[in-house]
Structures are given as C-alpha cells and as structure tokens.
Write an enzyme that holds these catalytic residues in place. Structure first.
Site, PDB file in Angstrom:
ATOM      1  N   TYR A 298       2.768   1.082 -12.450  1.00 56.91           N
ATOM      2  CA  TYR A 298       3.084   0.645 -11.098  1.00 56.91           C
ATOM      3  C   TYR A 298       4.351  -0.005 -10.815  1.00 56.91           C
ATOM      4  CZ  TYR A 298       1.949  -2.117  -6.641  1.00 56.91           C
ATOM      5  OH  TYR A 298       1.784  -2.476  -5.462  1.00 56.91           O
TER       6      TYR A 298
ATOM      7  N   ARG B  38      -9.061  -6.887  -6.384  1.00 55.67           N
ATOM      8  CA  ARG B  38      -8.034  -7.711  -6.165  1.00 55.67           C
ATOM      9  C   ARG B  38      -8.614  -9.179  -5.836  1.00 55.67           C
ATOM     10  NH1 ARG B  38      -3.659  -4.784  -2.254  1.00 55.67           N
ATOM     11  NH2 ARG B  38      -5.353  -3.193  -1.843  1.00 55.67           N
TER      12      ARG B  38
ATOM     13  N   ARG C  29       4.052 -16.706  -8.984  1.00 62.04           N
ATOM     14  CA  ARG C  29       4.844 -15.940  -8.013  1.00 62.04           C
ATOM     15  C   ARG C  29       4.900 -16.618  -6.943  1.00 62.04           C
ATOM     16  NH1 ARG C  29       1.671 -10.617  -7.736  1.00 62.04           N
ATOM     17  NH2 ARG C  29       2.665  -9.904  -9.619  1.00 62.04           N
TER      18      ARG C  29
HETATM   19  P1  NAD Z   1      -4.427   0.804  -0.296  1.00 61.88           P
HETATM   20  O1  NAD Z   1      -4.903   1.161  -1.714  1.00 61.88           O
HETATM   21  O2  NAD Z   1      -5.503   0.086   0.324  1.00 61.88           O
HETATM   22  O3  NAD Z   1      -3.441   1.593   0.137  1.00 61.88           O
HETATM   23  C1  NAD Z   1      -2.858   2.650  -0.229  1.00 61.88           C
HETATM   24  C2  NAD Z   1      -2.948   4.107   0.563  1.00 61.88           C
HETATM   25  O4  NAD Z   1      -2.127   5.012  -0.307  1.00 61.88           O
HETATM   26  C3  NAD Z   1      -4.734   4.280   0.420  1.00 61.88           C
HETATM   27  O5  NAD Z   1      -4.814   4.716   1.629  1.00 61.88           O
HETATM   28  C4  NAD Z   1      -4.412   5.572  -0.573  1.00 61.88           C
HETATM   29  O6  NAD Z   1      -5.685   6.456  -0.200  1.00 61.88           O
HETATM   30  C5  NAD Z   1      -3.185   6.113  -0.428  1.00 61.88           C
HETATM   31  N1  NAD Z   1      -2.539   7.063  -1.818  1.00 61.88           N
HETATM   32  C6  NAD Z   1      -2.692   6.508  -2.809  1.00 61.88           C
HETATM   33  N2  NAD Z   1      -1.965   7.563  -3.454  1.00 61.88           N
HETATM   34  C7  NAD Z   1      -1.618   8.481  -2.687  1.00 61.88           C
HETATM   35  C8  NAD Z   1      -0.917   9.844  -2.810  1.00 61.88           C
HETATM   36  N3  NAD Z   1      -0.413  10.237  -3.962  1.00 61.88           N
HETATM   37  N4  NAD Z   1      -0.708  10.644  -1.620  1.00 61.88           N
HETATM   38  C9  NAD Z   1      -1.343  10.091  -0.272  1.00 61.88           C
HETATM   39  N5  NAD Z   1      -1.773   8.810  -0.470  1.00 61.88           N
HETATM   40  C10 NAD Z   1      -1.975   7.946  -1.449  1.00 61.88           C
HETATM   41  O7  NAD Z   1      -3.105  -0.522  -0.689  1.00 61.88           O
HETATM   42  P2  NAD Z   1      -2.500  -1.597   0.183  1.00 61.88           P
HETATM   43  O8  NAD Z   1      -2.671  -2.833  -0.158  1.00 61.88           O
HETATM   44  O9  NAD Z   1      -2.579  -1.216   1.524  1.00 61.88           O
HETATM   45  O10 NAD Z   1      -0.893  -1.274  -0.200  1.00 61.88           O
HETATM   46  C11 NAD Z   1      -0.132  -0.436   0.524  1.00 61.88           C
HETATM   47  C12 NAD Z   1       1.363  -0.468  -0.079  1.00 61.88           C
HETATM   48  O11 NAD Z   1       1.694  -1.593   0.080  1.00 61.88           O
HETATM   49  C13 NAD Z   1       1.271   0.306  -1.516  1.00 61.88           C
HETATM   50  O12 NAD Z   1       2.347   1.068  -1.556  1.00 61.88           O
HETATM   51  C14 NAD Z   1       1.393  -0.982  -2.337  1.00 61.88           C
HETATM   52  O13 NAD Z   1       2.164  -0.786  -3.518  1.00 61.88           O
HETATM   53  C15 NAD Z   1       2.110  -2.197  -1.343  1.00 61.88           C
HETATM   54  N6  NAD Z   1       1.906  -3.301  -1.655  1.00 61.88           N
HETATM   55  C16 NAD Z   1       0.720  -4.028  -1.517  1.00 61.88           C
HETATM   56  C17 NAD Z   1       0.617  -5.236  -1.568  1.00 61.88           C
HETATM   57  C18 NAD Z   1      -0.763  -6.024  -0.999  1.00 61.88           C
HETATM   58  O14 NAD Z   1      -0.607  -7.278  -1.606  1.00 61.88           O
HETATM   59  N7  NAD Z   1      -1.637  -5.519  -0.549  1.00 61.88           N
HETATM   60  C19 NAD Z   1       1.591  -6.096  -2.368  1.00 61.88           C
HETATM   61  C20 NAD Z   1       2.694  -5.475  -2.696  1.00 61.88           C
HETATM   62  C21 NAD Z   1       2.901  -3.988  -2.301  1.00 61.88           C
HETATM   63  N1  UDP Z   2      -7.920 -12.494 -10.629  1.00 61.97           N
HETATM   64  C1  UDP Z   2      -9.154 -13.240 -11.138  1.00 61.97           C
HETATM   65  N2  UDP Z   2     -10.309 -12.888 -10.838  1.00 61.97           N
HETATM   66  C2  UDP Z   2     -10.469 -11.883  -9.981  1.00 61.97           C
HETATM   67  C3  UDP Z   2      -9.463 -11.093  -9.762  1.00 61.97           C
HETATM   68  C4  UDP Z   2      -8.142 -11.267 -10.064  1.00 61.97           C
HETATM   69  O1  UDP Z   2      -8.763 -14.380 -11.550  1.00 61.97           O
HETATM   70  O2  UDP Z   2     -11.618 -11.352  -9.819  1.00 61.97           O
HETATM   71  C5  UDP Z   2      -6.691 -12.840 -10.835  1.00 61.97           C
HETATM   72  C6  UDP Z   2      -5.492 -11.819 -11.814  1.00 61.97           C
HETATM   73  O3  UDP Z   2      -5.897 -12.015 -13.087  1.00 61.97           O
HETATM   74  C7  UDP Z   2      -4.165 -12.345 -11.195  1.00 61.97           C
HETATM   75  C8  UDP Z   2      -4.565 -12.865 -10.035  1.00 61.97           C
HETATM   76  O4  UDP Z   2      -5.996 -13.360  -9.689  1.00 61.97           O
HETATM   77  O5  UDP Z   2      -3.930 -13.332 -11.949  1.00 61.97           O
HETATM   78  C9  UDP Z   2      -4.245 -12.097  -8.632  1.00 61.97           C
HETATM   79  O6  UDP Z   2      -4.670 -10.710  -9.047  1.00 61.97           O
HETATM   80  P1  UDP Z   2      -4.634  -9.432  -8.023  1.00 61.97           P
HETATM   81  O7  UDP Z   2      -5.253  -8.276  -8.832  1.00 61.97           O
HETATM   82  O8  UDP Z   2      -5.077  -9.600  -6.835  1.00 61.97           O
HETATM   83  O9  UDP Z   2      -3.095  -9.348  -7.720  1.00 61.97           O
HETATM   84  P2  UDP Z   2      -1.644  -9.255  -8.551  1.00 61.97           P
HETATM   85  O10 UDP Z   2      -1.930  -9.657 -10.284  1.00 61.97           O
HETATM   86  O11 UDP Z   2      -1.321  -7.575  -8.806  1.00 61.97           O
HETATM   87  O12 UDP Z   2      -0.775 -10.142  -8.300  1.00 61.97           O
END
Ligand code: NAD
Ligand code: UDP
Length: 310
Positions: free
Chosen positions: A144, A185, A276
């Site tokens: 990722y 998450r 973070r």
């Molecule tokens: P999500 O998993 O809900 O959405 C991702 C979407 O992409 C899904 O609908 C999935 O079906 C689609 N997808 C995955 N692989 C694909 C492919 N190969 N082709 C077409 N569609 C595909 O996640 P989200 O939280 O909505 O995240 C959206 C974007 O934002 C992602 O790129 C993620 O990396 C980025 N992002 C999200 C967060 C967050 O906290 N939510 C943080 C940092 C970055």
């Molecule tokens: N985490 C946790 N319990 C859970 C899920 C996640 O303690 O049931 C912790 C995880 O280890 C991380 C933080 O929560 O330290 C955020 O995790 P998440 O997967 O939401 O996002 P990311 O690690 O990608 O920021």
C-alpha cells in the site's frame, strides 16, 4: 457542466464525493470493481440521469471523455490491502498509469488520493508535506505505502513531461457513514464492537496516535484542491490535526455508545505507525481549508449510521 470520473466511487470516500459532485451540478461517472465498495453506497444516486456507474478494474485501461478525474480506487484498510498485496500494488501503479494516460489523452485535470502512509512510521512529528517519510519497502504494509509513493512519482513525472494538471492529496485517517463495517479500520471496528457490546480490541498498548478527520470535512478539502489554481499541484495534506491515542478513542466510543464493552489488548501488527498528525498549513494557505467537525460530533454521526445498518 464538468464531466467528472471518480474511480473507487462506490467506496466510502468515493460515494460521498460522487454525491457532492452531483450536488454541485457535475456529470459524474463512477468506475469501481466493487472489491471493497458496494452498490449500496451509491444506490441513492442511481436514478440521477447525471450519474453513471461502470463496473471496471482500473488496472485495465478505460476509455471515457471527461474533464476531471479523481483517482480514489484502491483498498484502503490493512485487512483489505493485505488480502492480495500484489493486486494492491498493481491497483496503485497500473491504475495510476491508466488514469494518467487517460488524463493526457483527453486533457483532463487529475487528482490522486494519496495517503499519510507515504510518511510511514514518521520520525518527524507532526508531518509536513516536505517530510520524505520512513517507509519499510519490504513489510506487510509496503504494498500500500510504496504503491501510493510510486503513484505520486508517476503523477509528478506526467506533470513534468506532459504538462498534465495534477493534484496530489495526502489523506489522513478519515471516518464517517458508509465505512465498510468489515474492513477492520479502527473507528468502524470500535463502533461495531461497542454497539454489539463485544470486546473492544486495542492492538498494542493503545498509546499509538492517529488524527481523525470526518468525511464531510475531507470531501470539502478534496473538491477545493481540484478547483485550486493550476500551479498548485500539492502534495497537500488533508486531515484533522486533533491527535488522539487509540486508547482515548476506545474510551470515547464506549462513552458515546453507552456500551458495556470491555477493552482487550492484542498484539500490535508489524510496522504499525506510532504517531500521526498532519501539518495543514498548505491547505489553509492555498485552499482556505481547515476541518470544522470535532471528533465527538463526527463519532456521534458515525454511530447513528452503524446503528441503522447493523
Ligand atoms: P474504500 O475501500 O471504501 O474505497 C476504495 C474503492 O476502490 C472501493 O469502492 C473499491 O471497490 C475500489 N477499488 C479497489 N480496487 C480497485 C480496482 N483495481 N479498480 C477499481 N476499483 C477498485 O476506501 P476509502 O477509505 O474510500 O479510500 C478511498 C481512497 O482514499 C483510497 O485510494 C485510499 O487509499 C485513500 N485514502 C483513504 C483514507 C481513509 O482514511 N479513508 C486515508 C488515506 C487515503
Ligand atoms: N487498531 C486497533 N484495534 C482495531 C483496529 C485498529 O487498535 O480493532 C489500531 C491499529 O493497530 C492502528 C490504529 O488503530 O494503530 C489505526 O488503524 P487503522 O487500520 O484504522 O488505520 P491505519 O493503521 O492505516 O492508520
């Protein structure tokens, strides 16, 4: 009327973005392979004649005529992006190449949903965009993190080589309605566990921190970044600088749900970042943006959503 492509538009953030773009009077194409997204997230948009859903995997080329592209397609939770790590890298890298190629052919402006994960387990705190990160290239999160880093590289190389109008947005942990309850998450896990009065699973001792941004604030930042002057490419952090330990989050969720759940401690996954928090000075300066929804308020809205769907 702008014709806008949203990849990953059936996901958590993508569905909110499609909704917002339609409200703003755009013609929206949502392309998604439904890996982690769902038609339920966009069901309420299907009847709108200016909304179109295409089941498409962005590792394959896509031929549409659009003015703007928001590239969000990529599984975002550790559980899902680690399920098939090679596919995750392909989605970030081939996906970026395909969408940049499309943007070049049709002359579209393109925004990349990058991530705070490009900073890895940061030695600089809080994280400004100038910090280059501390990422393990061979760990279980690397598919990722490194995929997103290569995507940023491709965006800037297309910008330099082809004058493409790019926007790179580094998204920090975002939460809200339509999070997938099974994607592991932390916010969705804790709320689901609390509502079911099950144990709340803290990984590690809960002292690691995250900054949580409510989805409405995030989408506002995303739309503003896309609309910003062409010479502002980013990368631009978008997130809420409020910083909480995971233990504080667990306690808040228990309190707000009135749950009888107990906290249990489980091993910390490899390479889990210890801290973070975004520096958002660039977003303030160039987008006149900052988040407005405090964690308690956003959690209440998210809890209401999970109560409805569970
Ligand atoms: P999500 O998993 O809900 O959405 C991702 C979407 O992409 C899904 O609908 C999935 O079906 C689609 N997808 C995955 N692989 C694909 C492919 N190969 N082709 C077409 N569609 C595909 O996640 P989200 O939280 O909505 O995240 C959206 C974007 O934002 C992602 O790129 C993620 O990396 C980025 N992002 C999200 C967060 C967050 O906290 N939510 C943080 C940092 C970055
Ligand atoms: N985490 C946790 N319990 C859970 C899920 C996640 O303690 O049931 C912790 C995880 O280890 C991380 C933080 O929560 O330290 C955020 O995790 P998440 O997967 O939401 O996002 P990311 O690690 O990608 O920021």
């Amino acid at each position: 009327m702008n014709r806008v492509l949203v990849t990953g538009g059936a996901g958590f953030l993508g569905s909110h973005l499609c909704e917002r773009l339609l409200q703003d009077g755009n013609d929206v194409i949502c392309a998604d392979n439904l890996f982690t997204g769902s038609k339920d997230n966009i069901r309420h948009l299907m009847a709108n004649p200016y909304f179109e859903f295409i089941r498409h995997d962005i590792t394959e080329p896509l031929y549409v005529e659009v003015d703007q592209i928001y590239n969000l397609a990529c599984p975002a939770s550790p559980v899902h992006y680690q399920a098939n790590p090679v596919k995750t890298t392909k989605t970030s890298v081939y996906g970026a190449l395909n969408m940049l190629g499309l943007a070049k052919r049709v002359g579209a402006r393109i925004l990349q949903a990058s991530t705070s994960e490009v900073y890895g387990d940061p030695e600089v705190h809080p994280q400004p965009e100038s910090y280059r990160g501390c990422v393990n290239p061979i760990g279980i999160r690397s598919c990722y993190d490194e995929g997103k880093r290569v995507a940023e590289t491709l965006f800037f190389d297309y910008h330099r080589m082809h004058d493409l109008e790019i926007k790179v947005m580094r998204i920090f942990n975002t939460y809200g309605p339509r999070m997938n309850p099974h994607d592991g998450r932390v916010v969705s896990n804790f709320i689901v566990q609390a509502l079911k009065n099950e144990d709340i699973t803290i990984y590690g001792d809960g002292s690691q921190t995250r900054s949580f941004c409510y989805v409405d604030d995030l989408i506002e930042g995303m739309v503003r970044l896309m609309a910003s002057p062409a010479d502002f490419t980013g990368p631009c952090n978008i997130g809420n600088p409020g910083e909480f330990t995971i233990l504080e989050l667990a306690k808040k969720v228990i309190e707000l749900t009135g749950s009888s759940s107990q906290i249990v401690y489980q091993p910390l996954p490899a390479d889990d970042p210890l801290q973070r928090k975004p520096v958002i000075d660039l977003a303030r300066k160039h987008l006149d943006w900052e988040p407005h929804i405090a964690l308690d308020e956003g959690l209440k809205k998210t809890i209401e959503y999970f109560k409805r769907i569970l």
